[in-house]
Structures are given as C-alpha cells and as structure tokens.
Scaffold this motif. Structure first.
Motif, PDB file in Angstrom:
ATOM      1  N   ILE A  95       6.160   3.153   1.786  1.00 37.34           N
ATOM      2  CA  ILE A  95       5.076   2.083   1.344  1.00 37.34           C
ATOM      3  C   ILE A  95       4.813   1.157   2.843  1.00 37.34           C
ATOM      4  CG2 ILE A  95       5.818   1.726  -0.946  1.00 37.34           C
ATOM      5  CD1 ILE A  95       7.305  -0.472  -0.575  1.00 37.34           C
ATOM      6  N   ALA A  96       3.779   0.450   2.827  1.00 34.78           N
ATOM      7  CA  ALA A  96       3.355  -0.285   3.686  1.00 34.78           C
ATOM      8  C   ALA A  96       3.451  -1.696   2.925  1.00 34.78           C
ATOM      9  CB  ALA A  96       1.925  -0.154   4.224  1.00 34.78           C
ATOM     10  N   VAL A  97       3.976  -2.660   3.883  1.00 31.44           N
ATOM     11  CA  VAL A  97       4.196  -3.980   3.071  1.00 31.44           C
ATOM     12  C   VAL A  97       3.556  -5.063   4.018  1.00 31.44           C
ATOM     13  CG1 VAL A  97       5.364  -5.704   1.728  1.00 31.44           C
ATOM     14  CG2 VAL A  97       5.812  -3.381   1.539  1.00 31.44           C
ATOM     15  N   ALA A 105       0.864  -1.225  -0.038  1.00 33.63           N
ATOM     16  CA  ALA A 105       0.202  -0.010   0.024  1.00 33.63           C
ATOM     17  C   ALA A 105       0.849   1.313   0.065  1.00 33.63           C
ATOM     18  CB  ALA A 105      -0.904  -0.034   1.236  1.00 33.63           C
ATOM     19  N   LYS A 106       0.285   2.221  -0.332  1.00 30.44           N
ATOM     20  CA  LYS A 106       0.762   3.857  -0.308  1.00 30.44           C
ATOM     21  C   LYS A 106       1.796   3.847  -1.322  1.00 30.44           C
ATOM     22  CE  LYS A 106       0.575   4.222   4.694  1.00 30.44           C
ATOM     23  NZ  LYS A 106       1.267   4.377   6.339  1.00 30.44           N
ATOM     24  N   LEU A 107       1.636   3.236  -2.470  1.00 33.07           N
ATOM     25  CA  LEU A 107       2.564   3.427  -3.664  1.00 33.07           C
ATOM     26  C   LEU A 107       2.157   4.464  -4.400  1.00 33.07           C
ATOM     27  CD1 LEU A 107       1.640  -0.078  -5.206  1.00 33.07           C
ATOM     28  CD2 LEU A 107       3.937   0.563  -4.161  1.00 33.07           C
ATOM     29  N   ASN A 108       3.287   5.200  -4.895  1.00 31.11           N
ATOM     30  CA  ASN A 108       3.226   6.273  -5.673  1.00 31.11           C
ATOM     31  C   ASN A 108       2.362   6.022  -6.966  1.00 31.11           C
ATOM     32  OD1 ASN A 108       3.960   8.093  -8.068  1.00 31.11           O
ATOM     33  ND2 ASN A 108       5.747   8.492  -6.954  1.00 31.11           N
ATOM     34  N   LEU A 150      11.016  -4.520   3.567  1.00 27.22           N
ATOM     35  CA  LEU A 150      10.428  -3.516   2.817  1.00 27.22           C
ATOM     36  C   LEU A 150       9.326  -2.509   3.454  1.00 27.22           C
ATOM     37  CD1 LEU A 150      10.461  -5.012  -0.461  1.00 27.22           C
ATOM     38  CD2 LEU A 150      12.050  -3.310   0.128  1.00 27.22           C
ATOM     39  N   ASN A 151       8.616  -3.136   4.647  1.00 26.62           N
ATOM     40  CA  ASN A 151       7.652  -2.407   5.104  1.00 26.62           C
ATOM     41  C   ASN A 151       8.182  -1.067   5.700  1.00 26.62           C
ATOM     42  OD1 ASN A 151       4.877  -1.925   6.075  1.00 26.62           O
ATOM     43  ND2 ASN A 151       5.860  -2.798   8.101  1.00 26.62           N
ATOM     44  N   GLU A 152       7.579   0.065   5.541  1.00 26.33           N
ATOM     45  CA  GLU A 152       7.829   1.300   6.028  1.00 26.33           C
ATOM     46  C   GLU A 152       9.124   1.913   5.500  1.00 26.33           C
ATOM     47  OE1 GLU A 152       5.759   3.417   7.603  1.00 26.33           O
ATOM     48  OE2 GLU A 152       4.209   1.656   7.643  1.00 26.33           O
ATOM     49  N   THR A 153       9.494   1.391   4.286  1.00 27.02           N
ATOM     50  CA  THR A 153      10.515   2.127   3.542  1.00 27.02           C
ATOM     51  C   THR A 153      10.266   2.708   2.505  1.00 27.02           C
ATOM     52  OG1 THR A 153      11.073   0.076   2.175  1.00 27.02           O
ATOM     53  CG2 THR A 153      12.104   0.083   4.267  1.00 27.02           C
ATOM     54  N   GLU A 154      11.110   3.777   1.999  1.00 35.28           N
ATOM     55  CA  GLU A 154      10.833   4.459   0.817  1.00 35.28           C
ATOM     56  C   GLU A 154      11.239   3.820  -0.424  1.00 35.28           C
ATOM     57  OE1 GLU A 154      11.360   7.164  -2.625  1.00 35.28           O
ATOM     58  OE2 GLU A 154      13.116   6.030  -1.786  1.00 35.28           O
ATOM     59  N   PHE A 155       9.942   4.140  -1.416  1.00 35.10           N
ATOM     60  CA  PHE A 155       9.999   3.308  -2.720  1.00 35.10           C
ATOM     61  C   PHE A 155       9.335   4.132  -3.714  1.00 35.10           C
ATOM     62  CE2 PHE A 155       7.623   0.370  -5.680  1.00 35.10           C
ATOM     63  CZ  PHE A 155       8.808   0.500  -6.657  1.00 35.10           C
ATOM     64  N   ALA A 173      11.437 -15.915   1.377  1.00 37.40           N
ATOM     65  CA  ALA A 173      11.722 -14.893   0.722  1.00 37.40           C
ATOM     66  C   ALA A 173      10.915 -13.855   0.869  1.00 37.40           C
ATOM     67  CB  ALA A 173      12.068 -15.377  -0.814  1.00 37.40           C
ATOM     68  N   ALA A 174       9.463 -14.123   0.841  1.00 38.79           N
ATOM     69  CA  ALA A 174       8.385 -13.269   0.744  1.00 38.79           C
ATOM     70  C   ALA A 174       8.147 -12.584   2.347  1.00 38.79           C
ATOM     71  CB  ALA A 174       7.054 -14.047   0.641  1.00 38.79           C
ATOM     72  N   LYS A 175       8.440 -13.488   3.369  1.00 35.72           N
ATOM     73  CA  LYS A 175       8.716 -13.043   4.713  1.00 35.72           C
ATOM     74  C   LYS A 175       9.857 -12.155   4.986  1.00 35.72           C
ATOM     75  CE  LYS A 175       5.994 -16.648   6.863  1.00 35.72           C
ATOM     76  NZ  LYS A 175       6.178 -18.089   7.437  1.00 35.72           N
TER      77      LYS A 175
END
Length: 81
Positions: A72-74, A6-9, A62-67, A54-56
C-alpha cells in the motif's frame, strides 16, 4: 489528520482498514471509496486520525508495506478543492 491510502486490495473492508491503523492510535473514520455504478472498490480510501503525531507515525510506518496481500501507499491526503 486525513490520510490517503492507495493500492488497497479490492476485497479490503472499512473495518480491516480501520483496525490496521488503530495500532498507531485512535481512528475517527476509515472509508474505502467504491465505484457508484459497479459497487466495486476503487482500491483507495481515507483514514481520519485526530492525533496528528499518531497519524504521522502511521504514515511513516505503513507506507510501502504489505497489507491484505498488496503493497500500500500511505500519505497525507490533499484537501478537496
């Protein structure tokens, strides 16, 4: 494992999303959800990764990192009801 992002550009593409997650392993699909009427991104999408470990790791890293200019929320996607 199906991952909710979520929260994608609004300009992020499926290809960019897939490439971002491929750093953690194989990605079987990456799909951004678009509004049917406007054709505009809804700002969220789903990534499918066949390897749960790998998914975990991708979720944790990646959760709460800049992309693509947004934080983004993952998380694990909830199954459709």
């Amino acid at each position: 494992m199906n991952i909710f992002v979520a929260k994608l550009n609004f300009k992020t593409t499926n290809e960019q999303l897939q490439a971002h997650f491929e750093a953690f392993g194989e990605v079987s699909s990456a799909k951004i959800i678009f509004d049917k009427e406007t054709g505009r991104s809804k700002g969220f999408g789903f990534v499918e990764m066949p390897d749960d470990a790998a998914a975990k790791e991708a979720i944790n890293q990646l959760n709460e990192t800049e992309f693509d200019g947004r934080t983004i929320a993952v998380k694990v996607a909830n199954p459709r009801s």
